[in-house]
Write a protein that holds these residues in place. Structure first.
Motif, mmCIF file in Angstrom:
data_model
loop_
_atom_site.group_PDB
_atom_site.id
_atom_site.type_symbol
_atom_site.label_atom_id
_atom_site.label_comp_id
_atom_site.label_asym_id
_atom_site.label_seq_id
_atom_site.Cartn_x
_atom_site.Cartn_y
_atom_site.Cartn_z
ATOM 1 N N ARG A 45 0.834 -1.205 0.000
ATOM 2 C CA ARG A 45 0.000 0.000 0.000
ATOM 3 C C ARG A 45 0.866 1.252 0.000
ATOM 4 O O ARG A 45 0.599 2.202 -0.743
ATOM 5 C CB ARG A 45 -0.935 0.005 1.200
ATOM 6 N N LEU A 46 1.895 1.255 0.820
ATOM 7 C CA LEU A 46 2.798 2.403 0.869
ATOM 8 C C LEU A 46 3.434 2.630 -0.502
ATOM 9 O O LEU A 46 3.505 3.763 -0.990
ATOM 10 C CB LEU A 46 3.862 2.181 1.944
ATOM 11 N N THR A 47 3.870 1.556 -1.126
ATOM 12 C CA THR A 47 4.450 1.649 -2.467
ATOM 13 C C THR A 47 3.420 2.182 -3.459
ATOM 14 O O THR A 47 3.738 3.018 -4.313
ATOM 15 C CB THR A 47 4.976 0.273 -2.918
ATOM 16 N N VAL A 53 1.507 9.280 -6.243
ATOM 17 C CA VAL A 53 2.026 10.641 -6.093
ATOM 18 C C VAL A 53 3.117 10.917 -7.122
ATOM 19 O O VAL A 53 3.110 11.970 -7.775
ATOM 20 C CB VAL A 53 2.527 10.875 -4.652
ATOM 21 N N ASP A 54 4.045 9.977 -7.295
ATOM 22 C CA ASP A 54 5.110 10.166 -8.287
ATOM 23 C C ASP A 54 4.536 10.331 -9.689
ATOM 24 O O ASP A 54 4.946 11.232 -10.436
ATOM 25 C CB ASP A 54 6.080 8.979 -8.272
ATOM 26 N N TRP A 94 -2.545 5.966 -14.605
ATOM 27 C CA TRP A 94 -3.711 5.071 -14.492
ATOM 28 C C TRP A 94 -3.314 3.735 -13.878
ATOM 29 O O TRP A 94 -4.065 3.148 -13.102
ATOM 30 C CB TRP A 94 -4.387 4.865 -15.848
ATOM 31 N N SER A 95 -2.149 3.258 -14.224
ATOM 32 C CA SER A 95 -1.671 2.001 -13.636
ATOM 33 C C SER A 95 -1.507 2.150 -12.129
ATOM 34 O O SER A 95 -1.907 1.265 -11.351
ATOM 35 C CB SER A 95 -0.344 1.605 -14.288
ATOM 36 N N ALA A 96 -0.933 3.260 -11.701
ATOM 37 C CA ALA A 96 -0.756 3.506 -10.258
ATOM 38 C C ALA A 96 -2.115 3.623 -9.563
ATOM 39 O O ALA A 96 -2.306 3.082 -8.465
ATOM 40 C CB ALA A 96 0.072 4.772 -10.040
ATOM 41 N N LEU A 97 -3.056 4.300 -10.212
ATOM 42 C CA LEU A 97 -4.403 4.425 -9.634
ATOM 43 C C LEU A 97 -5.096 3.067 -9.556
ATOM 44 O O LEU A 97 -5.785 2.772 -8.574
ATOM 45 C CB LEU A 97 -5.245 5.401 -10.464
ATOM 46 N N HIS A 101 -6.400 1.158 -6.245
ATOM 47 C CA HIS A 101 -7.786 0.703 -6.133
ATOM 48 C C HIS A 101 -7.854 -0.767 -5.709
ATOM 49 O O HIS A 101 -8.718 -1.155 -4.920
ATOM 50 C CB HIS A 101 -8.501 0.913 -7.465
ATOM 51 N N LEU A 102 -6.936 -1.569 -6.221
ATOM 52 C CA LEU A 102 -6.918 -2.995 -5.876
ATOM 53 C C LEU A 102 -6.436 -3.269 -4.455
ATOM 54 O O LEU A 102 -6.839 -4.250 -3.839
ATOM 55 C CB LEU A 102 -6.040 -3.767 -6.871
ATOM 56 N N LEU A 103 -5.584 -2.399 -3.936
ATOM 57 C CA LEU A 103 -4.980 -2.639 -2.623
ATOM 58 C C LEU A 103 -5.701 -1.968 -1.463
ATOM 59 O O LEU A 103 -5.492 -2.342 -0.311
ATOM 60 C CB LEU A 103 -3.521 -2.160 -2.624
ATOM 61 N N VAL A 104 -6.520 -0.978 -1.761
ATOM 62 C CA VAL A 104 -7.128 -0.180 -0.701
ATOM 63 C C VAL A 104 -8.628 -0.429 -0.664
ATOM 64 O O VAL A 104 -9.294 -0.360 -1.687
ATOM 65 C CB VAL A 104 -6.822 1.319 -0.929
ATOM 66 N N ASP A 105 -9.119 -0.688 0.519
ATOM 67 C CA ASP A 105 -10.544 -0.972 0.678
ATOM 68 C C ASP A 105 -11.312 0.246 1.199
ATOM 69 O O ASP A 105 -12.334 0.099 1.858
ATOM 70 C CB ASP A 105 -10.744 -2.176 1.598
#
Length: 160
Positions: A45-47, A53-54, A94-97, A101-105
């Protein structure tokens, strides 16, 4: 008879001790595995937050460059290159988003990241210098709001 009874008690006690030791080892191993899984998810999640942000900062810079070059010479080589660069950076954002989305509930956190993306993308549509500064401030505020929400999410995940 006493010897047989004492031996039987000793065998039963040894077996019970072995079973209890086994159960404690299983429980300890499961606990360790859960801790490792939680830590791995926290790191992922941190990554993901950092990647968002990057990517958004890269898109933001590219949108600024695109706007500037398009103001100078809309069909010039630098404007075309800046436009292509801003377009090239979108898939990474979009890949980062998507990873986020997959990691955060937490849907509101995902929406915050999406709002930041939209505000960053809107920079190159500025009508003039003042509008550019307004859009830039809005994109920074959206990024800051996302970072603040992500920090709260991470703190709650660590304590929860």
């Amino acid at each position: 008879m006493e010897v047989v009874l004492a031996a039987a008690i000793a065998v039963v006690g040894t077996l019970m001790g072995s079973v209890i030791t086994y159960l404690l080892q299983v429980r300890t191993a499961e606990h360790g595995e859960r801790r490792r899984n939680r830590e791995q998810l926290r790191q992922e999640r941190l990554t993901a937050f950092c990647a968002v942000v990057d990517a958004l900062h890269s898109v933001r810079r590219a949108e600024h460059d695109r706007w500037r070059h398009e103001q100078e010479s809309p069909e010039g080589a630098e404007a075309i290159e800046a436009r292509e660069r801003s377009i090239e950076l979108r898939p990474a954002a979009w890949s980062a988003l998507t990873r986020l989305h997959l990691l955060v509930d937490e849907p509101e956190l995902v929406r915050s990241a999406q709002r930041a993306y939209r505000s960053v993308r809107a920079i190159h549509w500025a009508q003039d210098e003042d509008d550019l500064h307004d859009r830039d401030r809005a994109s920074r505020a959206a990024l800051d709001a996302f970072l603040s929400a992500a920090a709260v999410y991470m703190r709650e995940a660590m304590t929860g």
